[in-house]
Design a protein around this motif. Structure first.
Motif, PDB file in Angstrom:
ATOM      1  N   GLU A   1      -8.349  32.464 152.822  1.00 24.62           N
ATOM      2  CA  GLU A   1      -7.309  32.273 153.831  1.00 24.62           C
ATOM      3  C   GLU A   1      -7.414  30.931 154.543  1.00 24.62           C
ATOM      4  O   GLU A   1      -6.543  30.584 155.351  1.00 24.62           O
ATOM      5  CB  GLU A   1      -7.348  33.434 154.823  1.00 24.62           C
ATOM      6  CG  GLU A   1      -6.776  34.712 154.212  1.00 24.62           C
ATOM      7  CD  GLU A   1      -7.300  35.978 154.882  1.00 24.62           C
ATOM      8  OE1 GLU A   1      -7.867  35.866 155.983  1.00 24.62           O
ATOM      9  OE2 GLU A   1      -7.153  37.065 154.290  1.00 24.62           O
TER      10      GLU A   1
ATOM     11  N   TRP B   1      -6.750  28.247 153.222  1.00 22.28           N
ATOM     12  CA  TRP B   1      -5.600  27.475 152.764  1.00 22.28           C
ATOM     13  C   TRP B   1      -4.339  27.827 153.542  1.00 22.28           C
ATOM     14  O   TRP B   1      -3.457  26.986 153.726  1.00 22.28           O
ATOM     15  CB  TRP B   1      -5.412  27.677 151.266  1.00 22.28           C
ATOM     16  CG  TRP B   1      -6.597  27.158 150.506  1.00 22.28           C
ATOM     17  CD1 TRP B   1      -7.638  27.887 149.999  1.00 22.28           C
ATOM     18  CD2 TRP B   1      -6.889  25.783 150.216  1.00 22.28           C
ATOM     19  NE1 TRP B   1      -8.559  27.057 149.395  1.00 22.28           N
ATOM     20  CE2 TRP B   1      -8.122  25.763 149.517  1.00 22.28           C
ATOM     21  CE3 TRP B   1      -6.233  24.584 150.470  1.00 22.28           C
ATOM     22  CZ2 TRP B   1      -8.707  24.580 149.076  1.00 22.28           C
ATOM     23  CZ3 TRP B   1      -6.806  23.398 150.033  1.00 22.28           C
ATOM     24  CH2 TRP B   1      -8.029  23.406 149.347  1.00 22.28           C
ATOM     25  N   MET B   2      -4.217  29.055 154.019  1.00 24.16           N
ATOM     26  CA  MET B   2      -3.092  29.419 154.871  1.00 24.16           C
ATOM     27  C   MET B   2      -3.169  28.657 156.188  1.00 24.16           C
ATOM     28  O   MET B   2      -2.172  28.107 156.677  1.00 24.16           O
ATOM     29  CB  MET B   2      -3.082  30.926 155.150  1.00 24.16           C
ATOM     30  CG  MET B   2      -1.946  31.356 156.072  1.00 24.16           C
ATOM     31  SD  MET B   2      -2.165  33.010 156.757  1.00 24.16           S
ATOM     32  CE  MET B   2      -1.800  34.010 155.326  1.00 24.16           C
TER      33      MET B   2
ATOM     34  N   ASP C   1      -5.587  34.017 147.556  1.00 30.04           N
ATOM     35  CA  ASP C   1      -5.483  35.251 148.334  1.00 30.04           C
ATOM     36  C   ASP C   1      -4.580  36.244 147.631  1.00 30.04           C
ATOM     37  O   ASP C   1      -4.592  37.432 147.965  1.00 30.04           O
ATOM     38  CB  ASP C   1      -4.951  34.953 149.737  1.00 30.04           C
ATOM     39  CG  ASP C   1      -5.504  35.919 150.776  1.00 30.04           C
ATOM     40  OD1 ASP C   1      -6.691  36.288 150.653  1.00 30.04           O
ATOM     41  OD2 ASP C   1      -4.777  36.290 151.706  1.00 30.04           O
TER      42      ASP C   1
ATOM     43  N   TYR D   1      -3.249  28.966 148.323  1.00 25.81           N
ATOM     44  CA  TYR D   1      -3.364  30.228 149.054  1.00 25.81           C
ATOM     45  C   TYR D   1      -2.752  31.385 148.275  1.00 25.81           C
ATOM     46  O   TYR D   1      -3.360  32.466 148.167  1.00 25.81           O
ATOM     47  CB  TYR D   1      -2.693  30.130 150.426  1.00 25.81           C
ATOM     48  CG  TYR D   1      -2.584  31.488 151.065  1.00 25.81           C
ATOM     49  CD1 TYR D   1      -3.696  32.092 151.637  1.00 25.81           C
ATOM     50  CD2 TYR D   1      -1.399  32.219 151.024  1.00 25.81           C
ATOM     51  CE1 TYR D   1      -3.628  33.360 152.174  1.00 25.81           C
ATOM     52  CE2 TYR D   1      -1.317  33.486 151.556  1.00 25.81           C
ATOM     53  CZ  TYR D   1      -2.436  34.058 152.128  1.00 25.81           C
ATOM     54  OH  TYR D   1      -2.369  35.327 152.633  1.00 25.81           O
TER      55      TYR D   1
END
Length: 334
Positions: A57, A59-60, A23, A19
């Protein structure tokens, strides 16, 4: 018996690292907007991430869901400590996403959406850095439950790390634009990148000095023998890759500035893990103390091992399909 807590720490750590990288350069585009005034060049900057930005996002979400599934005590305590900055960060992300979409469709109000995109990117990055700094400083807990004050997260050190994350994302965005653009815009990034990297190095130095001075446990972790010999390559490699980035910008290599900056991010992440391990709620709650039951970790891990390869596959495909450079005048996202 397999230590599923260690596996889950690896999964969550991987999600957070991916992330930050993906990002990070995405947010870096918005942070760099004030340095570029030409609207056509701003269009190019946004078009370099337009096909992939909203997938980054994922991965967040994966990291947060993994924390909830595998370490519910850590999830509840960390969120309780950082409710305010997390909510503000989510609002900034939403605002930034709206600005991203509306900017391409706006006419006379486009400058307004530019400002919204800049503000959303800067506020999100700053708050992520503030959360990181407050996490490193430690969370006040009683029997593992948050017992601190609502504004414990807001300190001079957390503001300092907030500026550091801002600089790191800007450097990632700069390296990404060197890779994905050409001509005048690329030259501007070549000029800006060394300044960002040297500023980032100063931030790294400040954090590296502060944490061992203020936390005896972290100082012992880094400077006791034989740990000193094991961990000393981390700061040495940071200096080496800073030099390589400066050299790559001077020689105007295209891939190396971005690739070497990714290595710097990995080294910073490694230093973070070394300093806090094995605590998942600093300074005193370990990953095993915060872990959910073995059966819960196993059940959710099976689902994660099915989904993660799928996410990685479509992410790689998206970046491969849109791998070429973006130029002024190209038909893009709009």
């Amino acid at each position: 018996m397999i230590d599923l807590s260690l596996i889950w720490v690896g999964v969550i750590g991987l999600a957070v690292l991916i992330y930050v990288v993906m990002d990070g350069f995405d947010l870096g585009i918005g942070i760099l907007f004030p340095f570029i005034r030409d609207q056509a060049e701003r269009d190019v900057m946004m078009n370099t991430v337009a096909p992939v930005w909203d997938g980054n996002e994922t991965w967040m979400v994966l990291g947060g869901a993994g924390l909830f599934a595998a370490f519910p005590l850590a999830y509840s305590t960390i969120l309780s400590a950082f409710y305010m900055p997390i909510i503000l960060m989510v609002i900034a992300l939403i605002f930034r996403g709206v600005a991203f979409e509306f900017r391409f469709k706006a006419g006379r109000t486009r400058p307004l959406w530019d400002y919204a995109f800049i503000a959303g990117s800067i506020i999100t990055s700053l708050l992520q850095g503030i959360i990181l700094g407050a996490y490193i400083q430690g969370i006040n807990t009683t029997h593992g439950i948050f017992s601190g004050q609502p504004f414990d997260w807001l300190t001079p050190f957390s503001l300092f790390t907030g500026i550091g994350v801002l600089a790191m994302y800007a450097a990632l965005g700069c390296g990404w634009l060197i890779l994905k653009t050409d001509h005048q815009l690329q030259q501007k990034m070549y000029q800006l990148m060394p300044k960002l990297i040297l500023f980032l190095l100063a931030i790294f130095a400040g954090v590296s000095l502060y944490t061992p001075l203020m936390h005896a446990e972290i100082a012992h972790r880094w400077f006791s023998l034989p740990n000193l010999f094991y961990f000393s390559p981390v700061p040495i490699l940071v200096l080496c890759f800073v030099y390589l980035i400066l050299r790559a910008c001077k020689k105007q290599y295209e891939l190396q500035p971005f690739a070497y900056t990714l290595v710097l991010v990995f080294l910073a992440f490694s230093g973070f893990v070394i300093s806090l391990w094995p605590n998942i709620i600093p300074p005193s709650v370990s990953i095993w103390q915060a872990a959910s039951p073995y059966s819960s970790q196993l059940f959710t891990l099976i689902g994660a091992l099915i989904l993660i390869p799928i996410i990685i596959s479509y992410t790689i495909l998206a970046y491969w399909v849109f791998r070429d450079k973006v130029r002024v005048g190209d038909e893009g996202y709009h």
